[in-house]
Design an enzyme around this catalytic site. Structure first.
Site, PDB file in Angstrom:
ATOM      1  N   ALA A  73       0.856  -1.194   0.000  1.00 47.61           N
ATOM      2  CA  ALA A  73       0.000   0.000   0.000  1.00 47.61           C
ATOM      3  C   ALA A  73       0.889   1.240   0.000  1.00 47.61           C
ATOM      4  CB  ALA A  73      -0.894  -0.019   1.228  1.00 47.61           C
ATOM      5  N   GLY A 112       0.682  -5.096   1.157  1.00 47.83           N
ATOM      6  CA  GLY A 112      -0.463  -5.225   0.256  1.00 47.83           C
ATOM      7  C   GLY A 112      -0.078  -5.883  -1.063  1.00 47.83           C
ATOM      8  N   GLU A 115      -0.205  -9.463  -0.355  1.00 41.52           N
ATOM      9  CA  GLU A 115      -1.608  -9.823  -0.134  1.00 41.52           C
ATOM     10  C   GLU A 115      -2.352  -9.929  -1.467  1.00 41.52           C
ATOM     11  OE1 GLU A 115      -3.116  -8.117   3.886  1.00 41.52           O
ATOM     12  OE2 GLU A 115      -1.737  -6.652   3.062  1.00 41.52           O
ATOM     13  N   GLU A 135       3.890  -5.090   7.579  1.00 47.74           N
ATOM     14  CA  GLU A 135       2.995  -4.054   8.119  1.00 47.74           C
ATOM     15  C   GLU A 135       3.218  -3.795   9.596  1.00 47.74           C
ATOM     16  OE1 GLU A 135       2.102  -6.396   5.961  1.00 47.74           O
ATOM     17  OE2 GLU A 135       0.497  -5.709   4.628  1.00 47.74           O
TER      18      GLU A 135
HETATM   19  C1  LIG Z   1      -4.892   0.545   3.589  1.00 47.67           C
HETATM   20  C2  LIG Z   1      -4.130  -0.609   4.004  1.00 47.67           C
HETATM   21  C3  LIG Z   1      -4.632  -1.862   3.521  1.00 47.67           C
HETATM   22  C4  LIG Z   1      -4.005  -2.988   3.567  1.00 47.67           C
HETATM   23  C5  LIG Z   1      -2.789  -3.347   4.262  1.00 47.67           C
HETATM   24  C6  LIG Z   1      -1.576  -3.105   3.513  1.00 47.67           C
HETATM   25  C7  LIG Z   1      -0.609  -2.371   4.076  1.00 47.67           C
HETATM   26  C8  LIG Z   1       0.668  -2.177   3.417  1.00 47.67           C
HETATM   27  O1  LIG Z   1       0.952  -2.672   2.359  1.00 47.67           O
HETATM   28  S1  LIG Z   1       1.725  -1.169   4.248  1.00 47.67           S
HETATM   29  C9  LIG Z   1       3.145  -1.154   3.212  1.00 47.67           C
HETATM   30  C10 LIG Z   1       3.901  -2.411   3.333  1.00 47.67           C
HETATM   31  N1  LIG Z   1       5.132  -2.318   2.601  1.00 47.67           N
HETATM   32  C11 LIG Z   1       6.270  -1.995   3.148  1.00 47.67           C
HETATM   33  O2  LIG Z   1       6.377  -1.804   4.335  1.00 47.67           O
HETATM   34  C12 LIG Z   1       7.436  -1.853   2.228  1.00 47.67           C
HETATM   35  C13 LIG Z   1       8.158  -0.593   2.519  1.00 47.67           C
HETATM   36  N2  LIG Z   1       9.245  -0.384   1.603  1.00 47.67           N
HETATM   37  C14 LIG Z   1      10.410  -1.026   1.710  1.00 47.67           C
HETATM   38  O3  LIG Z   1      10.623  -1.889   2.518  1.00 47.67           O
HETATM   39  C15 LIG Z   1      11.486  -0.603   0.753  1.00 47.67           C
HETATM   40  O4  LIG Z   1      11.209   0.691   0.353  1.00 47.67           O
HETATM   41  C16 LIG Z   1      11.628  -1.507  -0.487  1.00 47.67           C
HETATM   42  C17 LIG Z   1      12.167  -2.870  -0.051  1.00 47.67           C
HETATM   43  C18 LIG Z   1      10.315  -1.667  -1.209  1.00 47.67           C
HETATM   44  C19 LIG Z   1      12.632  -0.848  -1.471  1.00 47.67           C
HETATM   45  O5  LIG Z   1      13.833  -0.608  -0.759  1.00 47.67           O
HETATM   46  P1  LIG Z   1      14.992   0.287  -1.406  1.00 47.67           P
HETATM   47  O6  LIG Z   1      15.264  -0.154  -2.778  1.00 47.67           O
HETATM   48  O7  LIG Z   1      16.103   0.303  -0.416  1.00 47.67           O
HETATM   49  O8  LIG Z   1      14.381   1.744  -1.558  1.00 47.67           O
HETATM   50  P2  LIG Z   1      13.849   2.751  -0.455  1.00 47.67           P
HETATM   51  O9  LIG Z   1      13.468   2.056   0.779  1.00 47.67           O
HETATM   52  O10 LIG Z   1      14.817   3.860  -0.346  1.00 47.67           O
HETATM   53  O11 LIG Z   1      12.510   3.258  -1.129  1.00 47.67           O
HETATM   54  C20 LIG Z   1      12.534   4.004  -2.336  1.00 47.67           C
HETATM   55  C21 LIG Z   1      11.456   5.049  -2.288  1.00 47.67           C
HETATM   56  O12 LIG Z   1      10.193   4.377  -2.264  1.00 47.67           O
HETATM   57  C22 LIG Z   1       9.418   4.846  -1.178  1.00 47.67           C
HETATM   58  N3  LIG Z   1       8.557   3.744  -0.740  1.00 47.67           N
HETATM   59  C23 LIG Z   1       8.926   2.492  -0.502  1.00 47.67           C
HETATM   60  N4  LIG Z   1       7.877   1.753  -0.169  1.00 47.67           N
HETATM   61  C24 LIG Z   1       6.799   2.557  -0.209  1.00 47.67           C
HETATM   62  C25 LIG Z   1       5.415   2.364   0.024  1.00 47.67           C
HETATM   63  N5  LIG Z   1       4.924   1.170   0.334  1.00 47.67           N
HETATM   64  N6  LIG Z   1       4.626   3.429  -0.087  1.00 47.67           N
HETATM   65  C26 LIG Z   1       5.095   4.633  -0.429  1.00 47.67           C
HETATM   66  N7  LIG Z   1       6.406   4.880  -0.679  1.00 47.67           N
HETATM   67  C27 LIG Z   1       7.238   3.838  -0.560  1.00 47.67           C
HETATM   68  C28 LIG Z   1      10.451   5.246  -0.131  1.00 47.67           C
HETATM   69  O13 LIG Z   1       9.912   6.108   0.794  1.00 47.67           O
HETATM   70  C29 LIG Z   1      11.496   5.878  -1.016  1.00 47.67           C
HETATM   71  O14 LIG Z   1      11.027   7.151  -1.319  1.00 47.67           O
HETATM   72  P3  LIG Z   1      12.028   8.361  -1.502  1.00 47.67           P
HETATM   73  O15 LIG Z   1      12.899   8.024  -2.663  1.00 47.67           O
HETATM   74  O16 LIG Z   1      11.172   9.544  -1.713  1.00 47.67           O
HETATM   75  O17 LIG Z   1      12.802   8.440  -0.222  1.00 47.67           O
END
Ligand SMILES: CC/C=C\C/C=C/C(=O)SCCNC(=O)CCNC(=O)[C@H](O)C(C)(C)COP(=O)(O)OP(=O)(O)OC[C@H]1O[C@@H](n2cnc3c(N)ncnc32)[C@H](O)[C@@H]1OP(=O)(O)O
Length: 732
Positions: A73, A112, A115, A135
Site C-alpha cells: 500500500a 499489500g 496480499e 505491516e
Molecule cells: C490501507 C491498508 C490496507 C491494507 C494493508 C496493507 C498495508 C501495506 O501494504 S503497508 C506497506 C507495506 N510495505 C512496506 O512496508 C514496504 C516498505 N518499503 C520497503 O521496505 C522498501 O522501500 C523496499 C524494499 C520496497 C525498497 O527498498 P529500497 O530499494 O532500499 O528503496 P527505499 O526504501 O529507499 O525506497 C525508495 C522510495 O520508495 C518509497 N517507498 C517504498 N515503499 C513505499 C510504500 N509502500 N509506499 C510509499 N512509498 C514507498 C520510499 O519512501 C522511497 O522514497 P524516496 O525516494 O522519496 O525516499
C-alpha cells in the site's frame, strides 16, 4: 516474449496488454516501488475488467514494471484522505475471477503487494525476489486479507512468525514454505506467461485461498498464547504485534468472519498514534539517506568509490562483528591484529560466527572463509580500498595507528575509525591525508545492529563520506551522517539521560524503579540494565580520562560537584568496588555469576544507596513514574535540540533514527524528538524550566535555545524543523 500492447496513456498506472499464447498481461507502473496508491487501485480495477472481458485472453499474468512487483500500500497516503477502490474487495475480485491469475514476482512483493499475490491463483517468483508482510513495522497488520489467507496457505506457525516479525523471505524460502508455486532464475514474466498457458484450462475453485478450510492445529491456543507472551515482553506496549496475533486467531473462523475481525483490528491500528510514530520512523530512515554537507556536496552529486577490498584492524568484539558484516556482504576483507594470540582467538570467533551465518543462509562456510584473510602483517593493507580501525578506545593508540595506516595504505584508501566518541579530526590530524579519514561508528553487536553513525570530520572529503554511507547500505545498515562532536549524536545524548537516572538514585529511586518505568515506556532495556550489559568501566574510563573522576580531581572539589555542576559519583564507586556489570556478575544489579544474564535486584546495592544518601545528607523522597520519564527523556531530547542548534545532526529524523536503531528507543514512540513533539514543545519547555529551577546546578536541564525558539514560533510540526535548523551553522 512477443507482446501485442494496446495503446495506453503514459499516466496509466496499471496497463493491460496481451502476451503470447492468449495471455492477458497487467503491469503495475507506479515507480519507484509500484505502491498501491488510490490511482493504481483505480487503474488496476479497469485493467482487470479489460482482462476478464478480453475473449482472446484465457489467463492473466499480473506483474510490475521496473523489475519490481509491488512494495505494498502507498504509505504516503496513510495520512491523507484518499478515494479509489479499497484493497480488500479488489483482491477478492482477483480471486473470484473466472480466469486464472498468475502473480509474476520480481524485486519485492511486500505488504499489500504480497496480499494481492495471495489473491492470485498462482505465484511465480524470481530467485532474487523477497516477499513479506512488514505491516507490523508500520504499526499495522496485513489488513488486506493477509492474516486470513497466509495461514491457510502456509499454516499457522509460519504465518505467525512472518506476520509478527515482518521479516522478508527469499524466493527459495518462499518455495519451501509453499508461499510460491515456482521459482525461476530467468525472466519471471516469461515464466509466468508459460505457466499461465499451462494452467489456463485447469479448474480454479481449489486455487482460491479464501475457500480453503482454516487449518486448526491442536496446539493453536498454546502457540498463540506463547507468541503473545514473547511479543509483549519483546516490544512492550506495542499494539500491532498483539493485534496481528488476534487477527491470526480469527483465521480459524469462516473467511468472511475472519476478514471482518481483521478489518476491525486494522481500523483501530490505522488511526493509532503508534502507527503514525512507526510510519514517521520509516520515512525518517529514508530522509537520513539524503544527506548534504555544508558546501554543495550531497547524496546525489557526490561520486562514490567502489570498495573492492576492505580491512578491519583490531579484532576485539567490535572488529569481529565488523569483519562478519563485511564478509557477509561479499566484500573481501583483511582482518588484522597486532598480537598472535588475539589473532587466533579472533579467527576462531569469526569462523564460528560465519558458520552460524552460513547455516542461516544455506551457504557453505568456505564461500565466506575464502573472503577473509587473517593477518598480523601490515603489508596486507597495501591494496585495500578502505580500512576500519576497531582497536581499543584509546586516543593515543588510535593516533599512532592512523599515522601508520597513512604510511602503509594507498593514498586514495579511505581510513575509518570506529571510535564511539573520540575526536575524528584529531585522529585525522596524525595522517598526511585528513580528507580520507571518516568516523564509522558501529553499534554492538556490529553484525546485528542496523545503525551506522558516519562521522564527518571538518576535513573529511565528500567522496569519503559518500563512499562510507554507500558501504553502510551494502552492509545492510542505515547510515546517519553526523558532525564531529564529543560522543557524536548517540552517545552525546546518552550522557544527560544517564546523569538524570543517576541523580534520581541519589534522590530516592532504585535502579529497578527507573528501569521499570523506562521499560514500561517501551525501551527494550532500562538505562541501568543497559549499562550493566555494556560494562560500567566503559564510562568510568571516559570520566577518568576527562578528569571527572580519579587522581585528576582536585582535593577541594566536593564529591558531588565538578566545575560548579552537579555530579553523581555512584557509578565510579561501583567500579572502584569491581562491580563492572554483567561481566563481573554485579553492577547496578546482581547476576547469577559472571556473564549471568538475568538482572536481579541486589539488597547490597539498596543498602549501599541508603548509606550513600546518609553520608551526603540526602533525604530520600518518593519519585513517581512521570518524573522519572520526564527528567530522563526531556534531558535527552533537550541535548538533541542542542545538537540540532550546533549543526551536528541535520534534522530531528537523524536523531530519532539513531535512537530507534541504536539505543532501543521503542519505534512505536517514534524517537526522542518525535516524542517531545507529540507531548507538545510548550509543555516540555515548561517542565524543563521547572526541573531546572529545582536543580539549577544541572545545565542539561536548562532549556535549549532552539526549543525556546521553536516554541516562540508556535511549535511548528516536526516535519518543518529540518528546514528551520538548516539555516543555522552546519558541522556536517
Ligand atoms: C490501507 C491498508 C490496507 C491494507 C494493508 C496493507 C498495508 C501495506 O501494504 S503497508 C506497506 C507495506 N510495505 C512496506 O512496508 C514496504 C516498505 N518499503 C520497503 O521496505 C522498501 O522501500 C523496499 C524494499 C520496497 C525498497 O527498498 P529500497 O530499494 O532500499 O528503496 P527505499 O526504501 O529507499 O525506497 C525508495 C522510495 O520508495 C518509497 N517507498 C517504498 N515503499 C513505499 C510504500 N509502500 N509506499 C510509499 N512509498 C514507498 C520510499 O519512501 C522511497 O522514497 P524516496 O525516494 O522519496 O525516499
Amino acid at each position: 516474449m512477443s507482446e501485442v500492447r494496446s495503446p495506453v496513456e503514459s499516466d496509466i498506472m496499471a496497463h493491460y496488454s496481451r502476451a503470447a499464447g492468449h495471455i492477458g498481461l497487467i503491469r503495475l507502473a507506479n515507480p519507484p516501488v509500484n505502491a498501491l496508491s488510490s490511482a493504481v487501485r483505480h487503474d488496476l480495477c479497469r485493467a482487470l475488467e479489460r482482462a476478464s472481458a478480453d475473449t482472446g485472453a484465457k489467463a492473466i499474468v499480473l506483474c510490475g514494471e521496473n523489475g519490481l512487483f509491488c512494495g505494498g500500500a502507498d504509505i504516503l497516503e496513510f495520512s491523507k484522505k484518499t478515494g479509489g477502490p479499497a484493497l480488500v474487495p479488489l483482491i477478492n475480485a482477483i480471486e473470484a475471477g473466472e480466469k486464472p491469475v498468475v502473480a509474476a514476482i520480481e524485486g519485492v512483493a511486500l505488504g499489500g503487494g504480497l496480499e494481492m499475490a495471495l489473491g492470485c491463483h498462482y505465484r511465480i517468483a524470481h530467485c532474487q525476489a523477497r516477499l513479506g508482510l512488514p505491516e507490523v513495522m508500520l504499526g499495522l497488520l496485513p489488513g488486506a486479507g493477509g492474516t486470513q489467507r497466509l495461514p491457510r496457505l502456509i499454516g499457522f506457525p509460519a504465518a505467525l512468525e512472518l506476520i509478527t516479525t515482518g521479516r522478508h523471505v527469499s524466493a527459495e524460502e518462499a518455495l519451501t514454505l509453499g508461499l510460491v508455486d515456482q521459482v525461476t532464475d530467468g525472466d519471471v514474466q516469461e515464466a509466468a506467461v508459460k505457466f499461465a498457458q499451462r494452467v489456463a484450462d485447469e479448474p480454479l475453485a481449489s486455487r482460491r485461498l479464501s475457500t480453503w478450510k482454516p487449518p486448526c492445529p491442536a496446539d493453536l491456543d498454546t502457540l498463540l498464547q506463547g507468541a503473545l507472551g514473547r511479543l509483549q515482553s519483546r516490544a512492550r506496549g506495542a499494539l500491532a504485534p498483539v493485534a496481528c496475533v488476534h487477527a491470526l486467531q480469527a483465521a480459524t473462523l469462516p473467511f468472511a468472519q475472519g476478514i471482518e475481525k481483521e478489518q476491525e483490528l486494522m481500523a483501530t491500528l490505522f488511526s493509532s498514534p503508534q502507527a503514525r510514530a512507526m510510519q514517521y520512523c520509516f520515512f525518517s530512515q529514508r530522509i537520513v539517506g539524503k544527506w548534504s554537507l555544508a558546501g554543495r556536496a550531497n547524496w546525489k552529486n557526490t561520486p562514490v568509490r567502489t570498495v573492492h577490498r576492505a580491512a578491519v584492524v583490531g579484532l576485539g568484539t567490535m572488529g569481529r562483528g565488523i569483519t562478519v558484516t563485511l564478509v557477509r556482504a561479499g566484500i573481501p576483507t583483511v582482518a588484522m591484529e597486532m598480537d598472535r594470540g588475539q589473532l587466533q582467538a579472533a579467527q576462531q570467533a569469526v569462523t564460528a560466527m560465519l558458520e552460524r551465518e552460513a547455516t542461516k543462509q544455506k551457504r557453505s562456510l568456505d564461500s565466506y572463509l575464502q573472503l577473509v584473510q587473517f593477518t598480523l602483517e601490515r603489508r596486507h593493507l597495501q591494496d585495500v580500498d578502505l580500512v576500519i580501525e576497531a582497536v581499543y578506545e584509546d586516543l593515543a593508540l588510535k593516533k599512532r595507528l592512523f599515522s601508520e595506516l597513512c604510511a602503509v595504505c594507498r593514498p586514495d584508501a579511505i581510513l575509518c575509525t570506529n571510535t564511539s566518541g573520540l575526536d575524528v579530526d584529531v585522529i585525522a590530524g596524525t595522517t598526511r591525508r585528513p580528507e580520507v579519514v571518516v568516523g564509522m561508528h558501529f553499534f554492538a553487536p556490529a553484525h546485528v545492529m542496523k545503525l551506522l553513525e558516519v562521522v564527518r570530520g571538518p576535513r573529511s572529503s565528500p567522496v569519503a563520506v559518500a563512499t562510507v554511507v554507500h558501504l553502510g547500505k551494502l552492509l545492510g545498515k542505515v547510515s546517519v551522517v553526523v558532525g564531529n562532536s564529543p560522543g557524536f549524536v548517540g552517545n552525546r545524548l546518552l550522557k544527560p539521560y544517564m546523569e538524570q537516572a543517576n541523580f534520581l538514585l541519589e534522590e530516592g529511586a532504585t535502579p529497578e524503579q527507573v528501569d521499570g518505568t523506562l521499560e514500561e515506556f517501551g525501551f527494550a532495556m532500562g538505562i541501568f540494565r543497559m549499562s550493566d550489559l555494556s560494562g560500567l568501566d566503559v564510562g568510568w574510563r571516559v570520566r577518568r580520562e576527562s578528569g571527572l573522576t580519579g587522581p585528576a580531581v582536585r582535593p577541594e572539589e566536593s564529591p558531588r560537584h565538578r566545575l560548579g555542576c552537579r555530579y553523581c559519583p555512584l557509578a565510579d564507586l561501583l567500579c572502584e568496588r569491581g562491580r563492572l556489570g554483567q561481566k563481573t556478575g554485579q553492577g547496578w544489579y546482581l547476576y547469577e555469576g559472571p556473564e549471568g544474564r538475568k538482572a536481579l535486584p541486589d539488597p547490597w546495592l539498596h543498602g549501599f544507596l541508603d548509606e550513600y544518601r546518609r553520608q551526603h545528607a540526602l533525604k530520600p523522597r518518593r519519585i513517581d513514574q512521570q518524573e522519572v520519564l520526564e527528567r530522563c527523556l526531556y534531558a535527552l531530547a533537550n541535548e538533541g535540540f542542542r545538537v540540532l542548534e550546533e549543526g551536528v545532526a541535520a534534522g530531528p529524523e537523524d536523531i530519532d533514527t539513531i535512537y530507534v536503531l541504536g539505543y532501543g528507543w521503542p519505534a512505536h514512540m517514534g524517537g526522542p524528538m518525535y516524542h517531545v513533539a507529540t507531548v507538545g514543545l510548550s509543555a516540555v519547555l515548561t517542565r524543563l524550566e521547572h526541573f531546572h529551577r529545582a536543580h539549577p546546578d544541572v545545565p542539561q536541564l536548562q532549556p535549549s535555545a532552539l526549543l525556546r525558539h521553536l516554541v516562540a514560533q508556535g511549535s511548528p510540526p516536526i516535519s518543518k524543523w529540518r528546514e528551520l535548523v538548516r539555516v543555522q551553522r552546519s558541522q556536517l
